[in-house]
Design an enzyme around this catalytic site. Structure first.
Site, PDB file in Angstrom:
ATOM      1  N   ASP A  94       0.880  -1.164   0.000  1.00 34.18           N
ATOM      2  CA  ASP A  94       0.000   0.000   0.000  1.00 34.18           C
ATOM      3  C   ASP A  94       0.917   1.213   0.000  1.00 34.18           C
ATOM      4  O   ASP A  94       1.501   1.558   1.028  1.00 34.18           O
ATOM      5  CB  ASP A  94      -0.888  -0.054   1.260  1.00 34.18           C
ATOM      6  CG  ASP A  94      -1.657   1.236   1.501  1.00 34.18           C
ATOM      7  OD1 ASP A  94      -1.664   2.093   0.603  1.00 34.18           O
ATOM      8  OD2 ASP A  94      -2.249   1.362   2.595  1.00 34.18           O
ATOM      9  N   GLU A 118      -7.031   0.801  -4.243  1.00 37.05           N
ATOM     10  CA  GLU A 118      -7.004   0.634  -2.783  1.00 37.05           C
ATOM     11  C   GLU A 118      -8.319   0.093  -2.206  1.00 37.05           C
ATOM     12  O   GLU A 118      -8.297  -0.866  -1.427  1.00 37.05           O
ATOM     13  CB  GLU A 118      -6.650   1.971  -2.126  1.00 37.05           C
ATOM     14  CG  GLU A 118      -5.191   2.345  -2.356  1.00 37.05           C
ATOM     15  CD  GLU A 118      -4.921   3.818  -2.197  1.00 37.05           C
ATOM     16  OE1 GLU A 118      -5.807   4.549  -1.724  1.00 37.05           O
ATOM     17  OE2 GLU A 118      -3.818   4.259  -2.566  1.00 37.05           O
ATOM     18  N   ASP A 141     -13.153   4.660   2.338  1.00 36.93           N
ATOM     19  CA  ASP A 141     -11.701   4.681   2.509  1.00 36.93           C
ATOM     20  C   ASP A 141     -11.196   6.127   2.565  1.00 36.93           C
ATOM     21  O   ASP A 141     -11.043   6.781   1.531  1.00 36.93           O
ATOM     22  CB  ASP A 141     -11.064   3.912   1.328  1.00 36.93           C
ATOM     23  CG  ASP A 141      -9.551   3.832   1.444  1.00 36.93           C
ATOM     24  OD1 ASP A 141      -8.974   4.431   2.366  1.00 36.93           O
ATOM     25  OD2 ASP A 141      -8.935   3.164   0.597  1.00 36.93           O
TER      26      ASP A 141
END
Ligand code: AMP
Length: 617
Positions: A13, A179, A203
């Site tokens: 990430d 993501e 998110d």
């Protein structure tokens, strides 16, 4: 080949503020701690006279070395210097960014007593190299394969630049995934269920915000709709607090620190810490010794004040949730789970507004907000490199087409083959009949968009098929196939059924080639031009029916009449009229519906008596 590599593939990430690396090992995801024992590493690089620091050590010297400490490279990657968002960000950065001749932003720093310029992907590659080293130290072997995540609305150039950063750091980038869907994979591992569930992933990280609506069934994840903001997150909340204290300093100490990079950096760090405190305290204090010109700055801020400073931004997040549901044509009551991802979802007001929006529904906090994205990336990496097992093999991600895809028909009509929001991989087939007598070449223009006229959509390419055996109108069939693979690569092929002759075209990244604002604009246009578009749809329908009427009349005459009848003067007359009508249709491709309706009436008044008489005999 990735699958042959012995070292495990990792998931990374690559966040705006923090990065996280994970691996699928021993039948579970393991988050890999860095050399400081931290599970997340600041996405920060600091250049000193003698060394280059990355991660925690870079962050630790940020305040003392502000102009040579680079963070937020992700906000620059794949963008142009003149991009208004870049221009806005420049105001908050203590490091310098200049434009190269091609309008590419270059980060200017002093390193080893020399001025150096780095592209954002080079800075990102330094962070990725650090993540690689962290993984290698933990796994005890060299690591090559990786899945790297990007925000859902990264454009194609931002994704390509991120992939390039991965390659620069020595990775074999198996795939770039978004993501929120990576988080959904991690959530899918937690909550495997055979019943279909609608899951909303909220998110909110340090720099970006994504809302995704997904369906999950038996581990298969399909994206229904995705929306968000590439410039909304924790840093914006920090900046609001920074501005608040800048004003306070002006008022109380008559000092303006807005151009003092060292003081600003220290204030920003203190504000970020205060913000975190306010997630579990009602009040907090900011204390910075010798902030500027000998001022020891001390002040208080309440959670209520912090919320007031950011309320419009928090409400913007909820508006995106609403839009995401509307895009998917779903009701809030049909959402089974609302999953929180990203460090900023810890802010109580954000949670409260979201819960209120869903009429008090309990939010899912069972996946770690800072680690979910890397966990999902690690699962995807294991699956792609063949290192997964039965537990995760079923966790497959399906993306959706952001716009409809289709072909242009003869009168400028868009014929949709793959509707918007279709999950892929997918394969859709259409049979196309030759549009006029003795047609030997067919050109299929491929379009993307929501409007009924091709001229209002975007042309992606053309498939030209020659060598069609001559035949009357509609006499040859051509199979047109739109095939989109798991990577979003579209292959359009056209095959003549009788001969098997084929022509095709490949278009890459149908899911990412257009930036979000362009997609939004196209959708808004489709919405605002609805009544005009309905008029065109009606016109196309009338035209199609008139073409069918003309050719069907001709076919009926040909099949029903004997050779002797064909020589009859009345037959010759109607044949001439039919040919004239075909020519008229070709010459009047863009005629209005009313004109076409009148033409039909005119043809019917001339032909119906003849056809009736014909069937009487
Ligand atoms: P991410 O990009 O998901 O790593 O999120 C990083 C962002 O989350 C940063 O802006 C952090 O300041 C923010 N963050 C982390 N913990 C908290 C917290 N307890 N309260 C508010 N924001 C937080």
């Amino acid at each position: 080949m990735s699958g042959e590599s012995q070292a495990p593939a990792v998931g990374i990430d690559l966040g705006t503020t923090y990065s996280c690396v994970a691996v699928w090992r021993h039948n579970r995801v393991e988050i890999i701690p860095n050399d400081q024992g931290n599970r997340i590493t600041p996405s920060c690089v600091s250049f000193k006279e003698t060394e280059r620091l990355v991660g925690d050590s870079a962050m630790n010297v940020a305040a003392s070395n502000p102009v040579n400490t680079v963070f937020d490279a992700k906000r620059l990657i794949g963008r142009r210097f003149s991009d208004p968002l870049v221009q806005k960000d420049l105001m908050f950065w203590s490091f310098k960014v200049a434009s190269d001749q091609a309008d590419k932003p270059m980060i200017v720093i002093s390193y080893m007593d020399e001025e150096k310029q780095f592209a954002a992907e080079e800075i990102s590659s330094m962070i990725l190299t650090k993540m690689k080293e962290i993984a290698e130290a933990f796994l005890g072997c060299s690591v090559k394969d990786a899945v790297i995540t990007v925000p859902a609305y990264f454009s194609d150039s931002q994704r390509r630049a991120t992939k390039e950063a991965g390659t620069l750091s020595g990775f074999n980038v198996l795939r770039i995934i978004v993501e929120p869907t990576a988080a959904a994979i991690a959530y899918g591992l937690e909550k495997k269920s055979s019943d279909e569930r609608n899951v909303l992933i909220f998110d909110l990280g340090g720099g970006t915000f994504d809302v995704s609506l997904l369906t999950m069934s038996d581990g298969v994840i399909k994206a229904k709709s995705i929306t968000g903001d590439t410039h909304l997150g924790g840093e914006d909340f920090d900046n609001r607090m920074v501005n608040y204290f800048i004003e306070e300093l002006k008022r109380k100490h008559k000092k303006d620190i807005s151009n003092q990079s060292r003081a600003l950096r220290r204030l920003k760090t203190a504000c970020e810490r205060a913000k975190r405190n306010l997630s579990f305290m009602a009040h907090t204090t900011i204390e910075i010794d010798c902030l500027y010109n000998g001022i020891d700055f001390e002040s208080k801020i309440s959670r209520a004040k912090f919320e007031e400073l950011n309320m419009d931004l928090f409400e913007k997040c909820i508006a995106h949730v609403d839009k995401c549901l509307k895009d998917a044509k779903m009701d809030k009551a049909s959402i089974h789970d609302v999953v929180l991802v990203g460090g900023s979802t810890r802010i109580p007001k954000v949670q409260q507004l979201l819960q209120d929006y869903f009429n008090g529904k309990e939010l899912c906090k069972n996946i770690h907000p800072d680690e979910a994205v890397a966990s999902g990336a690690a699962i995807q990496a294991a699956n792609l490199s063949g290192q997964g097992n039965h537990k995760i093999e079923g966790l497959i991600l399906h993306d959706v087409t952001p716009l409809s895809l289709g072909i242009g028909l003869i009168a400028g009509e868009m014929s949709v083959v793959v509707p918007r929001n279709t999950t892929f991989p997918t394969k859709k087939q259409r049979i196309h009949f030759t549009s006029f007598d003795n047609q030997t070449i067919a050109e299929f223009d491929v379009y993307e968009g929501e409007r009924p006229r091709t001229r209002d959509n975007i042309q992606l390419g053309k498939v030209t098929l020659s060598g069609i055996p001559p035949a009357p109108w509609s006499g040859q069939k051509i199979d047109v196939c739109f095939d989109i693979d798991a990577n979003g690569i579209l292959n359009v092929s056209a095959v003549i059924q009788t001969t098997g002759k084929k022509s095709s075209l490949t278009i890459s990244n149908v899911d990412t080639m257009r930036p979000k604002d362009e997609i939004d604009r196209m959708l808004e246009d489709a919405e605002s031009c609805r009544s005009e578009d309905e008029r065109h749809e009606h016109r196309f329908a009338v035209r199609r029916s008139l073409v069918d009427y003309i050719y069907n009349t001709r076919d009926n005459i040909s099949t029903k009449r004997s050779a002797s009848h064909l020589l009859a003067p009345s037959t010759k007359k109607i044949r001439d009229e039919i040919n004239n009508a075909i020519q008229w249709m070709n010459a009047n491709r863009f005629a209005e519906a009313e004109v076409l309706v009148n033409k039909r009436k005119e043809l019917e008044s001339s032909w119906v008596p003849f056809i009736t008489k014909d069937s009487d005999t």
